[in-house]
Design a protein around this motif. Structure first.
Motif, short mmCIF file in Angstrom:
data_model
loop_
_atom_site.label_atom_id
_atom_site.label_comp_id
_atom_site.label_asym_id
_atom_site.label_seq_id
_atom_site.Cartn_x
_atom_site.Cartn_y
_atom_site.Cartn_z
N VAL A 1 0.35 4.13 -3.01
CA VAL A 1 -0.42 5.36 -2.83
C VAL A 1 0.48 6.58 -2.95
N THR B 1 -11.85 -0.14 -3.18
CA THR B 1 -12.27 0.73 -2.08
C THR B 1 -13.30 1.74 -2.60
N VAL C 1 -6.87 -1.02 3.98
CA VAL C 1 -7.60 -0.16 3.04
C VAL C 1 -6.73 1.03 2.68
N ASP C 2 -6.61 1.32 1.37
CA ASP C 2 -5.92 2.55 0.94
C ASP C 2 -6.79 3.27 -0.07
N ASP C 3 -6.49 4.54 -0.30
CA ASP C 3 -7.23 5.35 -1.27
C ASP C 3 -6.35 5.73 -2.45
N GLY D 1 -14.86 4.93 -3.55
CA GLY D 1 -14.23 6.24 -3.74
C GLY D 1 -12.85 6.14 -4.36
N GLY D 2 -12.35 4.93 -4.58
CA GLY D 2 -11.04 4.76 -5.21
C GLY D 2 -10.04 4.13 -4.26
N GLY D 3 -9.25 3.24 -4.77
CA GLY D 3 -8.25 2.58 -3.95
C GLY D 3 -8.45 1.07 -3.93
N SER E 1 -2.15 10.43 0.97
CA SER E 1 -3.14 9.37 1.05
C SER E 1 -3.19 8.78 2.46
N THR E 2 -4.15 7.91 2.67
CA THR E 2 -4.34 7.25 3.97
C THR E 2 -4.38 5.73 3.77
N THR F 1 -8.82 -2.48 -1.32
CA THR F 1 -9.07 -3.05 0.01
C THR F 1 -8.69 -4.53 -0.03
N SER G 1 0.83 -1.21 0.00
CA SER G 1 0.00 0.00 0.00
C SER G 1 0.86 1.26 0.00
#
Length: 460
Positions: free
Chosen positions: A360, A431, A382-384, A433-435, A364-365, A437, A356
């Motif tokens: 990213v 994920t 989980v990442d975005d 919204g984007g990303g 990002s988170t 999981t 991740s």
């Protein structure tokens, strides 16, 4: 198994006993009643013959009187009537079935022939005295049915005791049979469970049970021995490959460092690129060795505090995340425990967090969270970031299956192997919204222990 064998044998024997004992008892009871009737009829005929000598031939009534008194001593009621219905000899009792002796006598006198009347307490037989066309009286003999009922009840009691004894013996034999067959089968199952949990030296005993079960145990032991030899052989190959590949790579890197010291600028740049390729090859070798170890290892799962491991790995990766401008957080339910091999959860989270952080952009988170769902523990990373395409997600868990991977492409293969080895699942999901999981589903240790206790309790 023991319970099923016992219930099957008990049901079969009960059916056999019902079909055999009940008809036998009914038949024996009928024979007892017929014998009782014949006996009463015979005694009444004897009295009638003796009374005929007195009434027809006008001989002394001594013999008939003696028979009537003997009947009285036996508890019977005997009475001799003449042609007019008057009492000639009697035991001084009037116990007659249905309580109407006079009507019975009149019926025999009108239509000479033996009459039998029976109620709950008495069996009464009326026999004409003399020839059918020259009847001179009637002999009536009543006998209590209580002794007959007692004999029949005693007969049913004996049959019941025999049936109960047979059922008890059948239960005992079926229990012994079930345990004789079931115990070695449970032993083989326990050995198979231990082998599946990583105890490669698990073997099943071959000293008890029927020949087929002993053959099964022998076949299992052969399979377990071959599996143990195969796993140990693979581990030896992994160790040999690790030694044989890492040593020349390290020597090659050292030689390139020495050459770069006195080389010109163009040559030095080429040597740097060569060193980068060697470093990439070293990472690839390390990744392959890690995958091989994960595939060949059979660790015994243990309870692992997933919340503590997740928090500890997030703290360990926090400096890397801060340097890249990424927010890394852990949000797990308290006292969250999962069932996994020792050290495997740390390796799984390290691979996922590293992937991740590499994927990213800054700002990002990346979050690690965990929850309980019935008998399972669900962990998510989980990442975005940019995420992965559906085609890439389908093949990402295979070695070199992810064409979008920037590293060796082996991290997710290691994660998949370690998770599925304990009966868990690993999934890649987009994920919202984007990303990307990564969802891991792992067994809970309390549920696994309960299943083990239930299996052990079922063994006899």
């Amino acid at each position: 198994m023991t319970r099923r064998i016992t219930l099957s044998v008990l049901a079969l024997l009960t059916l056999v006993l019902v079909l055999a004992v009940v008809p036998l008892g009914v038949s024996m009871a009928q024979r007892e009643r017929m014998s009782f009737r014949d006996e009463v009829a015979g005694d009444a005929s004897t009295i009638s013959a003796a009374a005929e000598e007195h009434l027809s031939d006008h001989h002394s009534d001594a013999e008939a009187a003696q028979l009537v008194r003997a009947a009285g001593r036996r508890g019977d009621c005997a009475t001799v009537y003449d042609i007019s219905g008057a009492v000639v000899l009697t035991t001084r009792c009037a116990d007659v079935a249905d309580g109407d002796g006079a009507s019975l006598v009149r019926a025999v006198l009108r239509h000479p022939g033996t009459r039998v009347v029976e109620d709950d307490q008495w069996l009464t037989t009326a026999v004409p005295v003399g020839e059918t066309d020259d009847t001179v009286g009637v002999a009536v003999l009543s006998r209590s049915a209580d002794p007959l009922d007692d004999r029949i009840d005693d007969m049913w009691l004996r049959l019941g005791l025999i049936a109960t004894g047979g059922l008890a013996a059948a239960v005992g034999v079926s229990l012994l049979l079930g345990r004789w067959v079931g115990r070695p089968v449970h032993a083989v199952a326990a050995s198979a469970r231990k082998l599946g949990e990583g105890s490669l030296d698990a073997r099943a005993p071959q000293v008890s049970g029927p020949p087929e079960v002993r053959q099964l145990a022998a076949a299992f032991n052969t399979m377990a021995a071959r599996t143990e030899a195969l796993v140990h052989g693979h581990r030896a190959v992994v160790a040999d490959v690790s030694h044989q590949l890492r040593t020349p790579l390290a020597a090659l890197r050292l030689r390139l460092d020495l050459l770069a010291t006195g080389a010109d600028r163009a040559t030095a740049e080429e040597l740097v690129r060569a060193q980068e390729e060697i470093a990439r090859l070293s990472r690839l070798v390390d990744g392959l060795l890690a995958v091989a170890r994960a595939e060949n290892a059979s660790p015994r799962p243990v309870p692992v505090r997933a919340d503590e491991v997740a928090a500890e790995r997030v703290r360990a990766w926090e400096p890397v995340a801060r340097e890249r401008g990424v927010t890394l957080v852990a949000r797990c339910a308290p006292r969250l425990s999962a069932y996994l091999g020792p050290g495997d959860l740390e390796q799984v989270l390290d691979n996922l967090i590293a992937n991740s952080l590499d994927a990213v952009p800054a700002g990002s988170t990346v979050s690690v969270d965990g929850t309980r769902r019935q008998d399972r523990v669900v962990l998510r990373v989980v990442d975005d970031g940019p995420g992965m395409s559906a085609q890439a997600r389908e093949s990402a868990f295979r070695r070199f299956g992810n064409p979008q991977a920037t590293g060796t492409g082996l991290g997710l293969a290691i994660v998949h192997r370690l998770v599925t080895a304990v009966g868990g699942t690993a999934e890649l999901l987009p994920t919202p919204g984007g990303g990307l999981t990564v969802r891991l589903t792992l067994p809970r240790p309390d549920t696994s222990s309960a299943k083990t206790r239930d299996a052990d309790a079922a063994a006899p």
